[in-house]
Design a protein around this motif. Sequence first.
Motif, short mmCIF file in Angstrom:
data_model
loop_
_atom_site.label_atom_id
_atom_site.label_comp_id
_atom_site.label_asym_id
_atom_site.label_seq_id
_atom_site.Cartn_x
_atom_site.Cartn_y
_atom_site.Cartn_z
N VAL A 72 -8.91 8.71 -3.46
CA VAL A 72 -8.49 7.66 -4.39
C VAL A 72 -8.19 6.39 -3.61
N ARG A 73 -8.86 5.34 -4.01
CA ARG A 73 -8.68 4.05 -3.34
C ARG A 73 -7.97 3.10 -4.29
N ASN A 74 -6.97 2.40 -3.77
CA ASN A 74 -6.24 1.41 -4.57
C ASN A 74 -5.74 1.97 -5.89
N GLY B 232 9.17 -1.89 -0.07
CA GLY B 232 8.03 -1.17 0.48
C GLY B 232 7.14 -0.75 -0.66
N SER B 233 5.86 -0.53 -0.39
CA SER B 233 4.99 -0.07 -1.48
C SER B 233 5.27 1.41 -1.71
N GLY B 234 4.84 1.90 -2.86
CA GLY B 234 5.09 3.31 -3.17
C GLY B 234 6.58 3.56 -3.16
N ASP B 235 7.00 4.54 -2.40
CA ASP B 235 8.42 4.76 -2.18
C ASP B 235 8.76 4.18 -0.81
N TYR C 153 -2.37 10.28 4.30
CA TYR C 153 -2.10 8.84 4.25
C TYR C 153 -2.73 8.19 5.48
N ASN C 154 -2.87 6.88 5.44
CA ASN C 154 -3.45 6.12 6.56
C ASN C 154 -4.67 6.87 7.12
N PRO C 155 -5.61 7.24 6.28
CA PRO C 155 -6.62 8.22 6.72
C PRO C 155 -7.64 7.66 7.71
N TYR D 44 6.83 6.87 4.77
CA TYR D 44 6.05 6.10 5.75
C TYR D 44 6.33 4.61 5.57
N ALA D 45 7.60 4.26 5.45
CA ALA D 45 7.90 2.87 5.13
C ALA D 45 9.22 2.46 5.74
N MET D 46 9.84 1.44 5.19
CA MET D 46 10.92 0.74 5.87
C MET D 46 12.29 1.42 5.80
N1 SAH Z 1 5.34 3.96 1.12
C1 SAH Z 1 3.98 4.20 0.70
C2 SAH Z 1 3.08 4.58 1.84
C3 SAH Z 1 2.88 3.52 2.87
S1 SAH Z 1 1.78 4.00 4.15
C4 SAH Z 1 4.00 5.26 -0.41
O1 SAH Z 1 5.07 5.79 -0.73
O2 SAH Z 1 2.97 5.51 -0.99
C5 SAH Z 1 0.31 3.12 3.70
C6 SAH Z 1 -0.77 4.07 3.24
O3 SAH Z 1 -0.46 4.51 1.92
C7 SAH Z 1 -2.15 3.47 3.08
O4 SAH Z 1 -2.85 3.48 4.32
C8 SAH Z 1 -2.82 4.38 2.08
O5 SAH Z 1 -3.22 5.58 2.71
C9 SAH Z 1 -1.64 4.74 1.19
N2 SAH Z 1 -1.57 3.92 -0.04
C10 SAH Z 1 -0.59 3.06 -0.37
N3 SAH Z 1 -0.82 2.54 -1.60
C11 SAH Z 1 -1.95 3.11 -2.06
C12 SAH Z 1 -2.69 3.00 -3.27
N4 SAH Z 1 -2.29 2.19 -4.26
N5 SAH Z 1 -3.81 3.75 -3.41
C13 SAH Z 1 -4.20 4.58 -2.43
N6 SAH Z 1 -3.55 4.71 -1.25
C14 SAH Z 1 -2.44 3.98 -1.07
#
Ligand code: SAH
Length: 566
Positions: free
Chosen positions: A510-512, A400-403, A479-481, A407-409
Motif C-alpha cells: 500500500v502506497r500513500n 508525527g505522521s501516523g502515530d 515500514y521504510n521498506p 518510528y517517530a518523535m
Molecule cells: N509514525 C508513522 C511511521 C513513520 S516511519 C506511523 O505511525 O505510521 C515512515 C514510514 O511509514 C514510511 O517510510 C512508510 O513506510 C510508512 N508510511 C507512513 N505513512 C504512510 C502512508 N500514508 N502510506 C503508506 N506508508 C506510510
Amino acid sequence: MIGLISATSAGAAARDRLAAAWPDRTRVYEGPVGDAVRAAFAECEQLVCFLATGAVVRLVAPLLGDKGTDPGVVCVDEGGRFAVSLVGGHGGGANELAEEVGELLGARPVVTTATDAVGVPGLDTLGFPVEGDVAGVSRAVLDGEPVELDLEFAWPLPALPANVGRPAPDAVRGRIRLSDRIVRVAEHEVVLRPPSLVVGVGASKGAPVEEVLGLVESALHDAGLSPACLAELATVDAKAEEPGIVRAAERLGVPVVTYSAEELASVEVPNPSEAPLAAVGTPSVAEAAALVRGGELLVPKRKSAASPAMATCAVVRRPARGRLAVVGLGPGARDLLTPRAAAELRRASVLVGLDQYVDQIRDLLRPGTRVLESGLGAEEERARTAVAEARRGQAVALIGSGDAGVYAMASPALAEASDDIDVIGVPGVTAALAAGAVLGAPLGHDHVSISLSDLHTPWEVIERRVRAAAEADLVVTFYNPRSRGRDWQLPKALAILAEHREPTTPVGVVRNASRPDESSRLTTLADLDPATVDMMTVVTVGNTATRDIAGRMVTPRGYRWQEAAS
Ligand code: SAH
C-alpha cells in the motif's frame, strides 16, 4: 444533565438517537414545548431543542439571566442538518455541545461566537478564572487592535495573534495580565488567574476547619496573593484524611495532594522543627509539602492565631509546568486525524515538526502559533527543541505522521524530557492500520511491524527480528521498506520469510494510504516486484493462514464457529 426537547416526530426521532447514545447525560422533557423548555432551563446545564431557532429564541428569552450561569442551548433543525450553538457558547458549553451533537447526528455545527470563528482562543475558555473586561478585551484582540500582554511568570497559554504582545504604550487598547497577585483590574484589562499557588498545610489531629481555612486565607491575603490562583493544598500522607484539611480544601474548591513523610523529609526548608518530626516523621510538613515539586517560597511557615495553634501553612508559587503534546496526525487524510489531535494543535502556542507534516495541518493552527519546522534528518534537533520549549513553560505540540510514538518523535523527545513538564500523548492511526484497512483484514491475528531502515539499527538486528517473525508465523508489516539507496533489504527480508511460508502467501503493498494518490496491490511472496515499493509504502506479508478472499487480504483468527461451518 442535557435536557432534550422536541415538538415533531422528526424531532423526536433525532432526540431519541441522542438519548440512546448518551443515556446518562440526557433527560427527555415531554409535554408542551413551552413548559418543557422552562423546566429543562431550570434543571439542566445544557439543552438541545429540536425546534426552529426562532421558536427557541422566543421561549428562552424571558429565562435568560447571566452568561456565567445560564445553560448552554443548542438548536437542531427539523431536517437534522444543523446544530446551532444559540446561547452560552463558552460558559454554557454550547459550542462544544453543537460539535458533539453535530457529529452524532451528522448535522453541521453552527458556531457564531467571534473568538471561535476566527480561531482565537476565548479568554474565558483557558480553563482557569479570568477577571475584568473579558468581552471588551476579546473584542480588541479580534479586531486586531494593539493589546498588551503582561505575564508576571511563564504559563503555557495557547497561541495569541500578533496584535497581542508589546505594543507602544500610547497605542495600547487593551491589556491581558497574568498574575497571581491581588490587583486592581483596570479598564480595558483582564487578569488571568492560572493555578500557580500551592499552599502546604500541617494540622494537629482534630484541628477545626475554620482554623485551617482562616490560616490559608489570611496567609494568601497578607502576602497580597489571589485565592483564585490556588491550585491545591499539599500535606503529608498521614494527614490525607484530616477533616480540618479535607474540608478546608472543599471550601476552597481545590484538591488535597499528599506526599510521604520520607519524601518531605528530603526537602530543604528554611524552618524545620522537632514537633512534626516526632509526630509524622518529617521536620517540615507545610513548607516541605509546598516546596516538594519546586517553586518559589512566597510565604514561609506560619501558624494559626489560635492558642495552642493547631495548623501551619506555607505558600509557594510553583514553576509553570510546560505542556508537551505528542500528536499523531494519522496517515494523511484529514478525516483520519482525530478530533483530539486537532484540539491539541489548536491548544499549542509552539508547533515542532517535519516541514512536510506541518504543511498538512497548517490551517488548523491558531494565528500566532510559533512554528518550528525542520527537514528530514533533524530528528534530534526537533526532539530537543520541543522539550526545551516545554521546559520554558510553553504549550508545545510535537507532531508525527501516523502515530507519533511509532518510528517517530515521541521516543527521542521523551528520552530527553524530565518530570518537570506535562506530557500528553495523542494516538494516531498508523500506516500499518491504514494499510490494513485498505487491504482487508490482514492483521486479524498476531502481527508485528519491522522497519527495514538500517540507518539507526544494524542490519544484523533487523535480520534477527525478521527471522524471529518468520519462525513465529507472525503477520509482518514492513515500514521504510525501500529507498533509492537501500534496495537490497526488502528482497532479503522477504527471502527470510519465504523460508517459512509458501510462495503463494499473500502480500499487500500500500502506497500513500489515505492520501489522494493512494494505491494498493495484493500479490504474493513469489510475485512481489520490489520495484513497486518505495518510502511512501508499507508492505504487509501474511502468515501461513492468510488468504486472498475475493481480492481482499484476510488473516483468519481461527474462530471455532468458522471451522464448524466449513
Ligand atoms: N509514525 C508513522 C511511521 C513513520 S516511519 C506511523 O505511525 O505510521 C515512515 C514510514 O511509514 C514510511 O517510510 C512508510 O513506510 C510508512 N508510511 C507512513 N505513512 C504512510 C502512508 N500514508 N502510506 C503508506 N506508508 C506510510
